[in-house]
Design a protein around this motif. Sequence first.
Motif, PDB file in Angstrom:
ATOM      1  N   ILE A 179      -6.383  -1.793   8.407  1.00 45.40           N
ATOM      2  CA  ILE A 179      -5.669  -1.329   7.212  1.00 45.40           C
ATOM      3  C   ILE A 179      -6.579  -0.471   6.341  1.00 45.40           C
ATOM      4  O   ILE A 179      -6.144   0.528   5.748  1.00 45.40           O
ATOM      5  CB  ILE A 179      -5.121  -2.540   6.427  1.00 45.40           C
ATOM      6  CG1 ILE A 179      -4.073  -3.273   7.263  1.00 45.40           C
ATOM      7  CG2 ILE A 179      -4.509  -2.100   5.109  1.00 45.40           C
ATOM      8  CD1 ILE A 179      -3.568  -4.543   6.632  1.00 45.40           C
ATOM      9  N   MET A 180      -7.858  -0.833   6.262  1.00 44.25           N
ATOM     10  CA  MET A 180      -8.808  -0.019   5.497  1.00 44.25           C
ATOM     11  C   MET A 180      -9.024   1.348   6.141  1.00 44.25           C
ATOM     12  O   MET A 180      -9.473   2.288   5.472  1.00 44.25           O
ATOM     13  CB  MET A 180     -10.143  -0.748   5.373  1.00 44.25           C
ATOM     14  CG  MET A 180     -10.144  -1.854   4.339  1.00 44.25           C
ATOM     15  SD  MET A 180     -11.689  -2.806   4.350  1.00 44.25           S
ATOM     16  CE  MET A 180     -12.909  -1.495   4.305  1.00 44.25           C
ATOM     17  N   SER A 181      -8.722   1.473   7.426  1.00 42.54           N
ATOM     18  CA  SER A 181      -8.881   2.758   8.119  1.00 42.54           C
ATOM     19  C   SER A 181      -7.676   3.669   7.941  1.00 42.54           C
ATOM     20  O   SER A 181      -7.772   4.873   8.207  1.00 42.54           O
ATOM     21  CB  SER A 181      -9.125   2.516   9.614  1.00 42.54           C
ATOM     22  OG  SER A 181     -10.276   1.717   9.823  1.00 42.54           O
ATOM     23  N   LEU A 182      -6.545   3.109   7.527  1.00 44.59           N
ATOM     24  CA  LEU A 182      -5.338   3.919   7.379  1.00 44.59           C
ATOM     25  C   LEU A 182      -5.504   5.077   6.398  1.00 44.59           C
ATOM     26  O   LEU A 182      -4.934   6.151   6.617  1.00 44.59           O
ATOM     27  CB  LEU A 182      -4.167   3.034   6.943  1.00 44.59           C
ATOM     28  CG  LEU A 182      -3.607   2.080   8.006  1.00 44.59           C
ATOM     29  CD1 LEU A 182      -2.490   1.237   7.409  1.00 44.59           C
ATOM     30  CD2 LEU A 182      -3.103   2.854   9.212  1.00 44.59           C
ATOM     31  N   PRO A 183      -6.250   4.904   5.284  1.00 45.75           N
ATOM     32  CA  PRO A 183      -6.393   6.045   4.355  1.00 45.75           C
ATOM     33  C   PRO A 183      -6.970   7.297   4.997  1.00 45.75           C
ATOM     34  O   PRO A 183      -6.778   8.394   4.465  1.00 45.75           O
ATOM     35  CB  PRO A 183      -7.338   5.491   3.276  1.00 45.75           C
ATOM     36  CG  PRO A 183      -7.084   4.023   3.281  1.00 45.75           C
ATOM     37  CD  PRO A 183      -6.838   3.684   4.717  1.00 45.75           C
ATOM     38  N   PHE A 184      -7.687   7.144   6.124  1.00 42.75           N
ATOM     39  CA  PHE A 184      -8.217   8.325   6.796  1.00 42.75           C
ATOM     40  C   PHE A 184      -7.090   9.264   7.212  1.00 42.75           C
ATOM     41  O   PHE A 184      -7.279  10.484   7.293  1.00 42.75           O
ATOM     42  CB  PHE A 184      -9.029   7.906   8.022  1.00 42.75           C
ATOM     43  CG  PHE A 184      -9.622   9.066   8.770  1.00 42.75           C
ATOM     44  CD1 PHE A 184     -10.685   9.774   8.241  1.00 42.75           C
ATOM     45  CD2 PHE A 184      -9.099   9.466   9.994  1.00 42.75           C
ATOM     46  CE1 PHE A 184     -11.228  10.852   8.921  1.00 42.75           C
ATOM     47  CE2 PHE A 184      -9.634  10.540  10.678  1.00 42.75           C
ATOM     48  CZ  PHE A 184     -10.702  11.230  10.143  1.00 42.75           C
ATOM     49  N   LEU A 185      -5.880   8.696   7.434  1.00 47.97           N
ATOM     50  CA  LEU A 185      -4.737   9.526   7.812  1.00 47.97           C
ATOM     51  C   LEU A 185      -4.315  10.440   6.666  1.00 47.97           C
ATOM     52  O   LEU A 185      -3.712  11.490   6.904  1.00 47.97           O
ATOM     53  CB  LEU A 185      -3.558   8.645   8.228  1.00 47.97           C
ATOM     54  CG  LEU A 185      -3.808   7.734   9.442  1.00 47.97           C
ATOM     55  CD1 LEU A 185      -2.591   6.862   9.714  1.00 47.97           C
ATOM     56  CD2 LEU A 185      -4.176   8.562  10.665  1.00 47.97           C
ATOM     57  N   LEU A 229     -11.325   6.278  -1.469  1.00 49.53           N
ATOM     58  CA  LEU A 229     -10.976   5.499  -2.653  1.00 49.53           C
ATOM     59  C   LEU A 229      -9.936   4.429  -2.320  1.00 49.53           C
ATOM     60  O   LEU A 229     -10.009   3.298  -2.802  1.00 49.53           O
ATOM     61  CB  LEU A 229     -10.446   6.413  -3.758  1.00 49.53           C
ATOM     62  CG  LEU A 229     -11.458   7.351  -4.409  1.00 49.53           C
ATOM     63  CD1 LEU A 229     -10.758   8.272  -5.412  1.00 49.53           C
ATOM     64  CD2 LEU A 229     -12.559   6.564  -5.103  1.00 49.53           C
ATOM     65  N   LEU A 230      -8.970   4.784  -1.483  1.00 52.71           N
ATOM     66  CA  LEU A 230      -7.959   3.803  -1.084  1.00 52.71           C
ATOM     67  C   LEU A 230      -8.574   2.722  -0.209  1.00 52.71           C
ATOM     68  O   LEU A 230      -8.189   1.545  -0.296  1.00 52.71           O
ATOM     69  CB  LEU A 230      -6.805   4.497  -0.354  1.00 52.71           C
ATOM     70  CG  LEU A 230      -5.588   3.634  -0.040  1.00 52.71           C
ATOM     71  CD1 LEU A 230      -5.052   2.962  -1.295  1.00 52.71           C
ATOM     72  CD2 LEU A 230      -4.495   4.467   0.628  1.00 52.71           C
ATOM     73  N   SER A 231      -9.543   3.092   0.623  1.00 53.39           N
ATOM     74  CA  SER A 231     -10.255   2.079   1.412  1.00 53.39           C
ATOM     75  C   SER A 231     -11.024   1.133   0.500  1.00 53.39           C
ATOM     76  O   SER A 231     -11.067  -0.085   0.743  1.00 53.39           O
ATOM     77  CB  SER A 231     -11.224   2.765   2.387  1.00 53.39           C
ATOM     78  OG  SER A 231     -10.539   3.565   3.322  1.00 53.39           O
ATOM     79  N   VAL A 280       0.840  -1.200   0.000  1.00 56.83           N
ATOM     80  CA  VAL A 280       0.000   0.000   0.000  1.00 56.83           C
ATOM     81  C   VAL A 280       0.876   1.253   0.000  1.00 56.83           C
ATOM     82  O   VAL A 280       0.644   2.199  -0.776  1.00 56.83           O
ATOM     83  CB  VAL A 280      -0.945   0.002   1.208  1.00 56.83           C
ATOM     84  CG1 VAL A 280      -1.624   1.359   1.362  1.00 56.83           C
ATOM     85  CG2 VAL A 280      -2.000  -1.076   1.054  1.00 56.83           C
ATOM     86  N   PHE A 281       1.904   1.269   0.846  1.00 57.59           N
ATOM     87  CA  PHE A 281       2.792   2.434   0.887  1.00 57.59           C
ATOM     88  C   PHE A 281       3.582   2.577  -0.408  1.00 57.59           C
ATOM     89  O   PHE A 281       3.827   3.693  -0.875  1.00 57.59           O
ATOM     90  CB  PHE A 281       3.737   2.334   2.088  1.00 57.59           C
ATOM     91  CG  PHE A 281       3.075   2.627   3.396  1.00 57.59           C
ATOM     92  CD1 PHE A 281       2.591   3.902   3.680  1.00 57.59           C
ATOM     93  CD2 PHE A 281       2.910   1.639   4.352  1.00 57.59           C
ATOM     94  CE1 PHE A 281       1.961   4.180   4.887  1.00 57.59           C
ATOM     95  CE2 PHE A 281       2.283   1.904   5.559  1.00 57.59           C
ATOM     96  CZ  PHE A 281       1.810   3.181   5.823  1.00 57.59           C
ATOM     97  N   LEU A 282       3.974   1.456  -1.018  1.00 60.59           N
ATOM     98  CA  LEU A 282       4.667   1.518  -2.301  1.00 60.59           C
ATOM     99  C   LEU A 282       3.745   2.078  -3.389  1.00 60.59           C
ATOM    100  O   LEU A 282       4.178   2.843  -4.257  1.00 60.59           O
ATOM    101  CB  LEU A 282       5.168   0.129  -2.691  1.00 60.59           C
ATOM    102  CG  LEU A 282       6.372  -0.405  -1.923  1.00 60.59           C
ATOM    103  CD1 LEU A 282       6.707  -1.827  -2.375  1.00 60.59           C
ATOM    104  CD2 LEU A 282       7.583   0.499  -2.100  1.00 60.59           C
ATOM    105  N   LEU A 283       2.460   1.689  -3.345  1.00 64.08           N
ATOM    106  CA  LEU A 283       1.496   2.209  -4.319  1.00 64.08           C
ATOM    107  C   LEU A 283       1.338   3.719  -4.172  1.00 64.08           C
ATOM    108  O   LEU A 283       1.323   4.451  -5.175  1.00 64.08           O
ATOM    109  CB  LEU A 283       0.148   1.513  -4.125  1.00 64.08           C
ATOM    110  CG  LEU A 283      -1.008   2.028  -4.988  1.00 64.08           C
ATOM    111  CD1 LEU A 283      -0.741   1.738  -6.470  1.00 64.08           C
ATOM    112  CD2 LEU A 283      -2.326   1.393  -4.564  1.00 64.08           C
ATOM    113  N   LEU A 284       1.239   4.202  -2.947  1.00 58.97           N
ATOM    114  CA  LEU A 284       1.109   5.639  -2.721  1.00 58.97           C
ATOM    115  C   LEU A 284       2.352   6.384  -3.190  1.00 58.97           C
ATOM    116  O   LEU A 284       2.256   7.438  -3.820  1.00 58.97           O
ATOM    117  CB  LEU A 284       0.858   5.907  -1.231  1.00 58.97           C
ATOM    118  CG  LEU A 284      -0.506   5.495  -0.688  1.00 58.97           C
ATOM    119  CD1 LEU A 284      -0.554   5.683   0.827  1.00 58.97           C
ATOM    120  CD2 LEU A 284      -1.613   6.286  -1.343  1.00 58.97           C
TER     121      LEU A 284
END
Length: 345
Positions: free
Chosen positions: A326-332, A224-226, A198-202
């Motif tokens: 992990i699905m909640s991480l995009p909120f950051l 969208l990331l979630s 996920v971090f590599l994709l970002l």
Amino acid sequence: MKDLYAWLLYLFPRTYREEYGEELQAVFNSSMDDALATGIFEALSVLLRELKGLPYAALNAHLRERRKRNMSRKFASRFDFEPGSGKETFAALTPFLFSMVMVLFGYLGRYWIAPIWAPIAFVILFWAAVLGLFLLGSAKGLPRWFLPYLGVLLAIASLFLFNFLVDLRLDVWWYRSSGLESVFNFGNFLWIGLLLLVFLLLAASRVVPRFHPFYQRLRDDWTLLSFLLYGTGPFILLLIFDEYADEEPVVALSLLVLALGGWFYLRNDAPMKRFASLQIGLALSMFVAAAGKAALILWSRSQVLDFTVKGELVFTLKTWLWLAAIMSLPFLLNLLPQRHSVARH
């Protein structure tokens, strides 16, 4: 004369020159050599004949190239779905629905013997469709309907990374040295790979110019990331039901619940409502999976019934909590400062 003809070939489109340029030059050189053997006037006659037909041929080549581009754009424009439309919803939920249908087909296949060519044809068509959709989604700049497909690919890639780390025995090293044995056990070591990807994709979407619009869309709508991570659900369900027998109806029902969560996500406009739709869909799907596991174990009449049921339910609970976290991480992403251009007067 040969050099002049080589320069005149630049009147043709680049793709045409790459495909036919060497052949045209070779034919002209051969004709010119034969003509020069006869005399200079014969050579000039060959050159004038080529010059007479070359502009018309170049014009036709450009028109054909333009028609091909228009046809390509017309085909690609069919996948420019309006947000919230029925076509976008069907395209986005296809990974969940397709997985559900194939699980049920596999279950029914026990009672119906298909022709030998059917599974071969299906595998060819399936992977051709997967490759085609992946290339199309990448060319379209990763639209919203394509995100669950990308989530499936992330889940598969994380499994390969997990197997690679296990081969290096890094899971054992982490288990002994981290002091977090109850959190990062052998099974949940899989999530490290997903987090890394996920971090590599970002990072890639921010660095690669072609995907800058995709990164900006993630910043504008963090859900969208979630939704992308929600697309890992079908693959995760198949993993947690590994080595189970007669599990297909339960897996199909869990996938249907995931599809319903995705449907509510696509039909809502408020970010928090969309995010809640994904989390509720994931929770209900995992609840169905846990209840189905318990029912399958009870049906099997295992000798270690209590231990097996408890262990499987705890594993399913941890899987749900990890994926939900992990699905909640995009909120950051929403907390990071946005870049704004300041106009100077």
